[in-house]
Design a protein around this motif. Structure first.
Motif, PDB file in Angstrom:
ATOM      1  N   ASN A  61     -72.653  18.986 -53.742  1.00 45.49           N
ATOM      2  CA  ASN A  61     -74.028  18.615 -53.406  1.00 45.49           C
ATOM      3  C   ASN A  61     -74.519  17.344 -54.081  1.00 45.49           C
ATOM      4  N   THR A  88     -74.349  13.254 -55.457  1.00 42.07           N
ATOM      5  CA  THR A  88     -74.136  11.972 -54.792  1.00 42.07           C
ATOM      6  C   THR A  88     -73.292  11.085 -55.694  1.00 42.07           C
ATOM      7  N   HIS A 107     -63.914  10.790 -55.224  1.00 39.38           N
ATOM      8  CA  HIS A 107     -64.161  10.768 -53.783  1.00 39.38           C
ATOM      9  C   HIS A 107     -63.059  11.512 -53.030  1.00 39.38           C
ATOM     10  N   ARG A 131     -63.424  15.304 -53.575  1.00 41.14           N
ATOM     11  CA  ARG A 131     -64.462  15.892 -52.724  1.00 41.14           C
ATOM     12  C   ARG A 131     -63.985  16.001 -51.282  1.00 41.14           C
TER      13      ARG A 131
END
Length: 309
Positions: free
Chosen positions: A148, A150, A265, A268
């Protein structure tokens, strides 16, 4: 029944599952699995005299201890004992018995100074003090919500820099060993290390079951690994940074940030939802980098030391 303390039996699944369960309950921000525990016991360097202990009551593992010698330090006689008891099973004498058993074992193997990580809570500090340990440096555990949160946007590598993964070094990982050794030697620590044993690194790091070579990112300059972030996962949704660092000749160019952002990145995208890391509280530059990523401090440990004599 009373509490008994004995060595962990790595071949017994109930033992390693119990050890893993207690560690997860006591230290939920540290990634560990039953298979990684078995691997550590069976692949640790023999000079470490590594002997994990379990505290058992009524057939249930309620406490654990990591016990061994710091074999790769130039200063002999240094050992460690890290004790964790199931938070729902405290005040049964397990912690005291684990400490006593560990100290006897290490003393018999020549240890004269013992280090222990203690979670920063009044009861834990008091426990360490009662057993003759004095506090030293501290370190934070940090957590990042990959699902969740950023992440900073991915950036293209600057000219002359290429991003690769550890998997690209499968045929010859020695350049990664050399980078890991150089950066680890500069980390703040109470203990000096001589990180020179390539074969031990292969056993304890490169072939470790938690290591994800695909998620370990490496910034390469002129064919030489210049910065990296070593990624470990539990095979499910949890990711942890085993080490992030930059070779001395390449520092100040943002390469560690570049590598870690690339790794996070991709983690995720692979479906991992939580990322953990740890930093010495005096390591301002790395704490600032992790804050930039969105990591938040979730716990603090204080290292304690006891002189045996």
């Amino acid at each position: 029944m009373t509490v008994i303390v004995r060595p962990l039996r790595p071949e017994v699944r109930a033992d390693v599952e119990g050890f893993s369960r207690v560690r997860h309950r006591a230290l939920p921000f540290f990634v560990v699995t039953p298979d990684s525990i078995t691997y550590d016991v069976t692949h640790m360097h023999p000079d470490a005299h590594y002997r994990p202990l379990v505290a058992e009551k009524d057939g249930e593992v309620i406490g654990t201890a990591q016990v061994g010698l710091v074999h790769d330090s130039p200063e002999p006689g240094q050992g460690y004992v890290n004790v964790y008891v199931d938070p729902a099973r405290t005040r049964r004498g397990a912690g005291t018995l684990l400490v006593r058993t560990a100290e006897e074992y290490l003393s018999e193997r020549g240890a004269t100074r013992l280090f222990a990580w203690i979670l920063d809570a009044p009861g834990n500090r008091a426990f360490a003090e009662r057993h003759g340990y004095r506090e030293g440096r501290s370190a934070h555990f940090l957590r990042l919500d990959l699902a969740n949160g950023t992440l900073p946007a991915l950036q293209a590598p600057p000219p002359g820099v290429e991003l690769r993964t550890a998997a690209d070094f499968a045929d010859d990982p020695r350049p990664l060993f050399e980078l890991d050794a150089e950066t680890a030697s500069d980390e703040p620590s109470d203990v000096a290390y001589e990180f020179t044993d390539y074969e031990a690194w292969l056993e304890e790091t490169w072939n470790h079951p938690l290591l994800s070579r695909e998620l370990t990112s490496v910034a390469v300059v002129d064919g030489r690994p210049a910065a990296f972030t070593l990624a470990r996962t539990d095979g499910g949704t949890r990711y942890t940074s085993g080490m992030t660092g930059t070779a001395r000749a390449f520092r100040g160019r943002g390469l560690a940030k570049l590598a870690k952002n690339d790794s996070l990145h991709r983690a995720r995208a692979a479906g991992l939802t939580e990322a953990f890391t740890g930093n010495d509280t005096g390591n301002g530059p790395m704490l600032a980098i992790n804050k930039w990523f969105g990591y938040e401090i979730c716990a603090t440990e204080v290292r304690h030391v006891r002189e045996l004599g």
